[in-house]
Design a protein around this motif. Structure first.
Motif, PDB file in Angstrom:
ATOM      1  N   HIS A  51       0.842  -1.198   0.000  1.00 59.38           N
ATOM      2  CA  HIS A  51       0.000   0.000   0.000  1.00 59.38           C
ATOM      3  C   HIS A  51       0.870   1.237   0.000  1.00 59.38           C
ATOM      4  O   HIS A  51       1.979   1.234   0.567  1.00 59.38           O
ATOM      5  CB  HIS A  51      -0.938   0.042   1.211  1.00 59.38           C
ATOM      6  CG  HIS A  51      -1.949  -1.062   1.217  1.00 59.38           C
ATOM      7  ND1 HIS A  51      -3.106  -1.017   0.492  1.00 59.38           N
ATOM      8  CD2 HIS A  51      -1.955  -2.256   1.883  1.00 59.38           C
ATOM      9  CE1 HIS A  51      -3.808  -2.130   0.684  1.00 59.38           C
ATOM     10  NE2 HIS A  51      -3.129  -2.902   1.536  1.00 59.38           N
ATOM     11  N   ARG A  52       0.297   2.330  -0.653  1.00 53.82           N
ATOM     12  CA  ARG A  52       0.999   3.597  -0.630  1.00 53.82           C
ATOM     13  C   ARG A  52       0.886   4.248   0.752  1.00 53.82           C
ATOM     14  O   ARG A  52      -0.027   3.967   1.508  1.00 53.82           O
ATOM     15  CB  ARG A  52       0.401   4.568  -1.671  1.00 53.82           C
ATOM     16  CG  ARG A  52       0.486   4.090  -3.093  1.00 53.82           C
ATOM     17  CD  ARG A  52      -0.142   5.146  -4.005  1.00 53.82           C
ATOM     18  NE  ARG A  52      -0.178   4.698  -5.394  1.00 53.82           N
ATOM     19  CZ  ARG A  52      -0.679   5.409  -6.386  1.00 53.82           C
ATOM     20  NH1 ARG A  52      -1.184   6.617  -6.137  1.00 53.82           N
ATOM     21  NH2 ARG A  52      -0.666   4.952  -7.615  1.00 53.82           N
ATOM     22  N   ARG A  54      -0.063   7.111   3.331  1.00 53.94           N
ATOM     23  CA  ARG A  54      -1.285   7.917   3.347  1.00 53.94           C
ATOM     24  C   ARG A  54      -1.104   9.257   2.634  1.00 53.94           C
ATOM     25  O   ARG A  54      -1.989   9.736   1.945  1.00 53.94           O
ATOM     26  CB  ARG A  54      -1.725   8.166   4.792  1.00 53.94           C
ATOM     27  CG  ARG A  54      -2.257   6.924   5.479  1.00 53.94           C
ATOM     28  CD  ARG A  54      -2.778   7.274   6.859  1.00 53.94           C
ATOM     29  NE  ARG A  54      -3.346   6.114   7.515  1.00 53.94           N
ATOM     30  CZ  ARG A  54      -4.609   5.728   7.395  1.00 53.94           C
ATOM     31  NH1 ARG A  54      -5.410   6.444   6.651  1.00 53.94           N
ATOM     32  NH2 ARG A  54      -5.046   4.668   8.009  1.00 53.94           N
ATOM     33  N   MET A  57      -1.501   8.806  -1.189  1.00 61.53           N
ATOM     34  CA  MET A  57      -2.750   8.317  -1.768  1.00 61.53           C
ATOM     35  C   MET A  57      -3.513   9.471  -2.434  1.00 61.53           C
ATOM     36  O   MET A  57      -3.500  10.595  -1.936  1.00 61.53           O
ATOM     37  CB  MET A  57      -3.634   7.694  -0.681  1.00 61.53           C
ATOM     38  CG  MET A  57      -3.095   6.381  -0.155  1.00 61.53           C
ATOM     39  SD  MET A  57      -4.246   5.623   1.015  1.00 61.53           S
ATOM     40  CE  MET A  57      -3.385   4.095   1.387  1.00 61.53           C
ATOM     41  N   PRO A  58      -4.181   9.223  -3.594  1.00 63.00           N
ATOM     42  CA  PRO A  58      -4.950  10.275  -4.268  1.00 63.00           C
ATOM     43  C   PRO A  58      -6.180  10.669  -3.455  1.00 63.00           C
ATOM     44  O   PRO A  58      -6.700   9.885  -2.670  1.00 63.00           O
ATOM     45  CB  PRO A  58      -5.342   9.644  -5.612  1.00 63.00           C
ATOM     46  CG  PRO A  58      -5.335   8.169  -5.337  1.00 63.00           C
ATOM     47  CD  PRO A  58      -4.228   7.934  -4.333  1.00 63.00           C
TER      48      PRO A  58
END
Length: 305
Positions: A51-52, A54, A57-58
């Protein structure tokens, strides 16, 4: 590290126990035991997902809804209401009849012509007054005389056209009123026209023809309008008749003062006729049902908050 442990399994009883040397039968049912070796432990099936962070994140799509505010309410019962015209009181405005439009246009044109004629006669009167003390030019005398004649003829034509339009309008108003009541106009068209367009006769005939048609429906406001129009029409005709008689009498005398007075009366008569034509336009439209009623008071109804 511990050694793997073997188990003795009974196929009949479905029980198992750690292996013991010298034991070949099941102590419960006496059946033959089967020795099994321990199974190798299975590795759990793991799936790693990346996961990217926070902050990388877009942003979510679409605007976020603002948090709901407080529910509006009234601290007391409001005293306002909505304008509520009952369906039975609602009037359907008919399109403007062609005869009404023609009559109002001719009356507007007649008002302008009569006003211009009054100005020309007033100028002629001023020249006549100035001529008593100072001589005037011949060309100015001829120009004012020709202007008086030309505008007088134009006024006569405009009045004739307006009276003919008025006769057609009265016939249509009568036809509409009698048709609305389920009847047919009992008078022949030429009789109605004769009562309306004949000079002096129409002072009484025109209000009479309108009263006969309006008598079918009780309309107090229309009755007041007809009475005002009849009185004003009678006054205008009275001024015109008196002016015409005075003018004829002035031609039979050699008095310059009588001639000047007759010219002043003619100017006054044209001015009064122009004012009447302008004043009567709105009343004619109201009688035809094409003008808005300013006296109508809307009803109000309170609603629950």
């Amino acid at each position: 590290m511990t050694a793997p442990v073997n188990f003795d399994v009974c196929p009949s009883c479905r029980i198992q126990a750690p292996h013991r040397d010298g034991r070949t039968v099941c102590p419960r049912c006496g059946g033959a035991l089967v020795q099994t070796a321990p199974r190798a432990p299975r590795r759990p099936l793991l799936k790693w997902t990346a996961h990217r962070p926070r902050e990388a994140m877009p942003a979510p799509r679409g605007p976020r809804r603002p948090p709901p505010g407080p529910t509006p309410s009234y601290a007391y019962n409001p005293g306002w209401g909505l304008v509520d015209v009952p369906a039975s009181a609602t009037t359907v405005v008919d399109p403007v009849p062609a005869t009404t439009s023609a009559l109002t246009r001719s009356m507007t044109l007649t008002c302008l012509v009569l006003g211009a004629t009054a100005v020309v006669h007033g100028a002629r009167y001023a020249i006549a007054v100035a001529n008593r003390t100072h001589p005037i030019s011949t060309w100015l005398d001829w120009l004012s005389s020709i202007a008086v004649i030309v505008f007088g003829i134009m006024s006569l034509i405009a009045v004739i056209v307006t009276i003919i339009s008025f006769g057609r309008w009265v016939r249509e108003i009568r036809a509409r009123h009698f048709a609305a009541a389920g009847y047919v106009d009992p008078r022949r068209p030429w009789i109605v026209t004769a009562f309306v367009v004949t000079p002096l006769v129409n002072v009484v005939g025109a209000p009479w023809m309108l009263h006969e048609a309006a008598h079918l429906a009780s309309d107090e406001r229309g009755a007041r309008l007809r009475q005002r129009l009849a009185v004003a029409w009678a006054l205008v005709n009275g001024v015109a008749l008196f002016t015409f008689g005075y003018r004829i009498a002035a031609w039979a005398t050699d008095s310059l003062q009588v001639e000047a007075d007759a010219l002043a009366l003619v100017t006054l008569s044209f001015a009064v006729s122009a004012v009447f034509a302008r004043w009567a336009i709105v009343r004619i439209e109201r009688l035809a049902g094409t003008a808005s009623d300013d006296d109508a008071t809307p009803t109000r109804r309170l609603v629950a908050a």
